[in-house]
Design a protein around this motif. Sequence first.
Motif, PDB file in Angstrom:
ATOM      1  N   VAL A   2       0.921  -1.142   0.013  1.00 46.76           N
ATOM      2  CA  VAL A   2       0.104   0.009  -0.019  1.00 46.76           C
ATOM      3  C   VAL A   2       0.987   1.275  -0.217  1.00 46.76           C
ATOM      4  CG1 VAL A   2      -1.807   1.294   1.227  1.00 46.76           C
ATOM      5  CG2 VAL A   2      -2.028  -1.154   1.303  1.00 46.76           C
ATOM      6  N   GLN A   3       0.610   2.075  -0.804  1.00 45.00           N
ATOM      7  CA  GLN A   3       1.391   3.410  -0.878  1.00 45.00           C
ATOM      8  C   GLN A   3       0.239   4.415  -0.527  1.00 45.00           C
ATOM      9  OE1 GLN A   3       2.969   3.718  -4.840  1.00 45.00           O
ATOM     10  NE2 GLN A   3       4.960   3.009  -4.143  1.00 45.00           N
ATOM     11  N   LEU A   4       0.825   5.227   0.581  1.00 43.14           N
ATOM     12  CA  LEU A   4      -0.039   6.463   0.916  1.00 43.14           C
ATOM     13  C   LEU A   4       0.602   7.641   0.881  1.00 43.14           C
ATOM     14  CD1 LEU A   4      -0.618   4.776   4.594  1.00 43.14           C
ATOM     15  CD2 LEU A   4      -1.935   4.513   2.560  1.00 43.14           C
ATOM     16  N   VAL A   5      -0.536   8.534   0.262  1.00 42.98           N
ATOM     17  CA  VAL A   5       0.194  10.142  -0.170  1.00 42.98           C
ATOM     18  C   VAL A   5      -0.917  11.001   0.636  1.00 42.98           C
ATOM     19  CG1 VAL A   5       0.569  11.616  -1.749  1.00 42.98           C
ATOM     20  CG2 VAL A   5       1.073   9.251  -2.320  1.00 42.98           C
ATOM     21  N   GLU A   6      -0.135  11.773   1.514  1.00 41.60           N
ATOM     22  CA  GLU A   6      -1.088  12.957   2.244  1.00 41.60           C
ATOM     23  C   GLU A   6      -0.933  14.152   1.516  1.00 41.60           C
ATOM     24  OE1 GLU A   6       1.388  10.611   5.480  1.00 41.60           O
ATOM     25  OE2 GLU A   6       1.586  11.428   3.416  1.00 41.60           O
ATOM     26  N   SER A   7      -2.291  14.909   1.927  1.00 44.61           N
ATOM     27  CA  SER A   7      -2.315  16.190   1.414  1.00 44.61           C
ATOM     28  C   SER A   7      -3.232  17.125   1.982  1.00 44.61           C
ATOM     29  CB  SER A   7      -2.841  16.393  -0.037  1.00 44.61           C
ATOM     30  OG  SER A   7      -4.210  15.625  -0.024  1.00 44.61           O
ATOM     31  N   GLY A   8      -2.960  18.457   2.042  1.00 42.39           N
ATOM     32  CA  GLY A   8      -4.045  19.392   2.699  1.00 42.39           C
ATOM     33  C   GLY A   8      -3.534  19.837   3.991  1.00 42.39           C
ATOM     34  N   GLY A   9      -2.359  19.823   4.353  1.00 42.29           N
ATOM     35  CA  GLY A   9      -1.766  20.557   5.473  1.00 42.29           C
ATOM     36  C   GLY A   9      -1.533  22.024   5.107  1.00 42.29           C
ATOM     37  N   GLY A  10      -0.982  22.714   6.107  1.00 40.01           N
ATOM     38  CA  GLY A  10      -0.707  24.102   5.724  1.00 40.01           C
ATOM     39  C   GLY A  10      -0.699  24.787   7.039  1.00 40.01           C
ATOM     40  N   LEU A  11      -0.770  26.335   7.004  1.00 39.69           N
ATOM     41  CA  LEU A  11      -0.571  27.255   7.969  1.00 39.69           C
ATOM     42  C   LEU A  11      -2.152  27.802   8.473  1.00 39.69           C
ATOM     43  CD1 LEU A  11       1.019  28.931  10.013  1.00 39.69           C
ATOM     44  CD2 LEU A  11       1.296  30.828   8.015  1.00 39.69           C
ATOM     45  N   VAL A  12      -2.615  27.873   9.506  1.00 39.72           N
ATOM     46  CA  VAL A  12      -4.117  28.356  10.103  1.00 39.72           C
ATOM     47  C   VAL A  12      -3.642  28.743  11.225  1.00 39.72           C
ATOM     48  CG1 VAL A  12      -4.477  26.009  11.141  1.00 39.72           C
ATOM     49  CG2 VAL A  12      -6.380  27.333  10.144  1.00 39.72           C
ATOM     50  N   GLN A  13      -4.622  29.725  11.518  1.00 38.09           N
ATOM     51  CA  GLN A  13      -4.632  30.400  12.966  1.00 38.09           C
ATOM     52  C   GLN A  13      -5.359  29.552  13.912  1.00 38.09           C
ATOM     53  OE1 GLN A  13      -6.625  34.388  12.194  1.00 38.09           O
ATOM     54  NE2 GLN A  13      -4.420  35.341  11.844  1.00 38.09           N
ATOM     55  N   ALA A  14      -4.921  29.804  14.966  1.00 38.59           N
ATOM     56  CA  ALA A  14      -5.637  28.916  16.156  1.00 38.59           C
ATOM     57  C   ALA A  14      -7.351  29.324  16.067  1.00 38.59           C
ATOM     58  CB  ALA A  14      -5.323  29.373  17.548  1.00 38.59           C
ATOM     59  N   GLY A  15      -8.068  28.239  16.233  1.00 38.56           N
ATOM     60  CA  GLY A  15      -9.305  28.086  16.087  1.00 38.56           C
ATOM     61  C   GLY A  15     -10.027  27.794  14.534  1.00 38.56           C
ATOM     62  N   GLY A  16      -9.204  27.642  13.809  1.00 37.85           N
ATOM     63  CA  GLY A  16      -9.508  27.353  12.472  1.00 37.85           C
ATOM     64  C   GLY A  16      -9.464  25.906  12.035  1.00 37.85           C
ATOM     65  N   SER A  17      -9.640  25.780  10.940  1.00 35.87           N
ATOM     66  CA  SER A  17      -9.811  24.374  10.524  1.00 35.87           C
ATOM     67  C   SER A  17      -8.915  23.750   9.164  1.00 35.87           C
ATOM     68  CB  SER A  17     -11.452  24.032  10.042  1.00 35.87           C
ATOM     69  OG  SER A  17     -12.350  24.269  11.157  1.00 35.87           O
ATOM     70  N   LEU A  18      -8.687  22.561   9.327  1.00 37.72           N
ATOM     71  CA  LEU A  18      -7.994  22.019   8.087  1.00 37.72           C
ATOM     72  C   LEU A  18      -8.614  20.510   7.980  1.00 37.72           C
ATOM     73  CD1 LEU A  18      -4.212  22.809   8.516  1.00 37.72           C
ATOM     74  CD2 LEU A  18      -5.706  23.590   6.747  1.00 37.72           C
ATOM     75  N   ARG A  19      -8.482  20.267   6.691  1.00 37.79           N
ATOM     76  CA  ARG A  19      -8.813  18.655   6.277  1.00 37.79           C
ATOM     77  C   ARG A  19      -7.666  18.297   5.759  1.00 37.79           C
ATOM     78  NH1 ARG A  19     -12.910  16.317   1.776  1.00 37.79           N
ATOM     79  NH2 ARG A  19     -13.799  14.537   2.866  1.00 37.79           N
ATOM     80  N   MET A  82      -9.931  18.746  11.126  1.00 38.75           N
ATOM     81  CA  MET A  82      -9.615  19.173  12.122  1.00 38.75           C
ATOM     82  C   MET A  82     -10.284  20.465  12.528  1.00 38.75           C
ATOM     83  SD  MET A  82      -5.723  18.006  11.549  1.00 38.75           S
ATOM     84  CE  MET A  82      -5.220  19.023  10.510  1.00 38.75           C
ATOM     85  N   ASN A  83     -11.020  20.726  13.627  1.00 32.37           N
ATOM     86  CA  ASN A  83     -11.700  21.871  13.850  1.00 32.37           C
ATOM     87  C   ASN A  83     -11.020  22.386  15.169  1.00 32.37           C
ATOM     88  OD1 ASN A  83     -13.253  21.508  11.369  1.00 32.37           O
ATOM     89  ND2 ASN A  83     -14.978  20.487  12.704  1.00 32.37           N
ATOM     90  N   ASN A  84     -11.279  23.770  15.370  1.00 29.81           N
ATOM     91  CA  ASN A  84     -10.986  24.357  16.603  1.00 29.81           C
ATOM     92  C   ASN A  84      -9.520  23.881  16.978  1.00 29.81           C
ATOM     93  OD1 ASN A  84     -11.028  26.057  18.913  1.00 29.81           O
ATOM     94  ND2 ASN A  84     -11.665  24.170  20.012  1.00 29.81           N
ATOM     95  N   LEU A  85      -8.639  24.184  15.802  1.00 27.80           N
ATOM     96  CA  LEU A  85      -7.063  23.792  15.997  1.00 27.80           C
ATOM     97  C   LEU A  85      -6.554  24.870  17.016  1.00 27.80           C
ATOM     98  CD1 LEU A  85      -6.517  23.441  12.198  1.00 27.80           C
ATOM     99  CD2 LEU A  85      -5.946  21.701  14.139  1.00 27.80           C
ATOM    100  N   LYS A  86      -5.592  24.463  17.651  1.00 29.01           N
ATOM    101  CA  LYS A  86      -4.706  24.768  18.866  1.00 29.01           C
ATOM    102  C   LYS A  86      -3.263  24.609  18.159  1.00 29.01           C
ATOM    103  CE  LYS A  86      -7.941  23.037  22.102  1.00 29.01           C
ATOM    104  NZ  LYS A  86      -8.257  22.179  23.361  1.00 29.01           N
ATOM    105  N   SER A  87      -2.628  25.688  19.164  1.00 22.55           N
ATOM    106  CA  SER A  87      -1.039  25.578  18.757  1.00 22.55           C
ATOM    107  C   SER A  87      -0.351  24.347  19.115  1.00 22.55           C
ATOM    108  CB  SER A  87      -0.446  27.023  19.535  1.00 22.55           C
ATOM    109  OG  SER A  87      -0.553  26.600  20.912  1.00 22.55           O
ATOM    110  N   GLU A  88      -0.854  23.675  20.010  1.00 22.43           N
ATOM    111  CA  GLU A  88      -0.154  22.436  20.197  1.00 22.43           C
ATOM    112  C   GLU A  88      -0.569  21.079  19.301  1.00 22.43           C
ATOM    113  OE1 GLU A  88      -2.246  24.359  22.310  1.00 22.43           O
ATOM    114  OE2 GLU A  88      -3.497  23.060  23.501  1.00 22.43           O
ATOM    115  N   ASP A  89      -1.589  21.426  18.380  1.00 15.10           N
ATOM    116  CA  ASP A  89      -1.578  20.715  16.992  1.00 15.10           C
ATOM    117  C   ASP A  89      -0.605  20.707  16.089  1.00 15.10           C
ATOM    118  OD1 ASP A  89      -5.082  21.317  17.598  1.00 15.10           O
ATOM    119  OD2 ASP A  89      -4.276  19.701  18.334  1.00 15.10           O
TER     120      ASP A  89
END
Length: 120
Positions: A2-19, A82-89
């Motif tokens: 199985v080969q796995l390829v991630e995407s969707g990371g980035g820079l977001v402000q605290a309280g924001g969301s990423l998928r 990922m919702n309500n992101l925190k700096s520790e995430d």
Amino acid sequence: QVQLVESGGGLVQAGGSLRLSCAASGRTFIRYVMGWFRQAPGKEREIVAGISRTSTTYYADSVKGRFTISRDNAKNMVYLQMNNLKSEDTAIYYCAADSSFPLPKSSDYWGQGTQVTVSS
């Protein structure tokens, strides 16, 4: 294999969301337990969330109520909302696959990782 390829990371402000998305190759995707780990600088890799073949899910206590893992077996995809992101995430997030539930730290297959940075 199985080969796995991630995407969707980035820079977001605290309280924001990423998928985050994880695309898996191969016809045997349905056979695997899937999940997400993360590793922050100077820290050990830790489980974030996992999902079984039949979509039973589990989460690290630190993300319960904020993150949601899902899978689409028809598309060979796994997602982490990922919702309500925190700096520790802030960490590199890795997609993983294994035949064991819950996912072990020594999972059989890993993606290359995607960086998530949460600014406070």
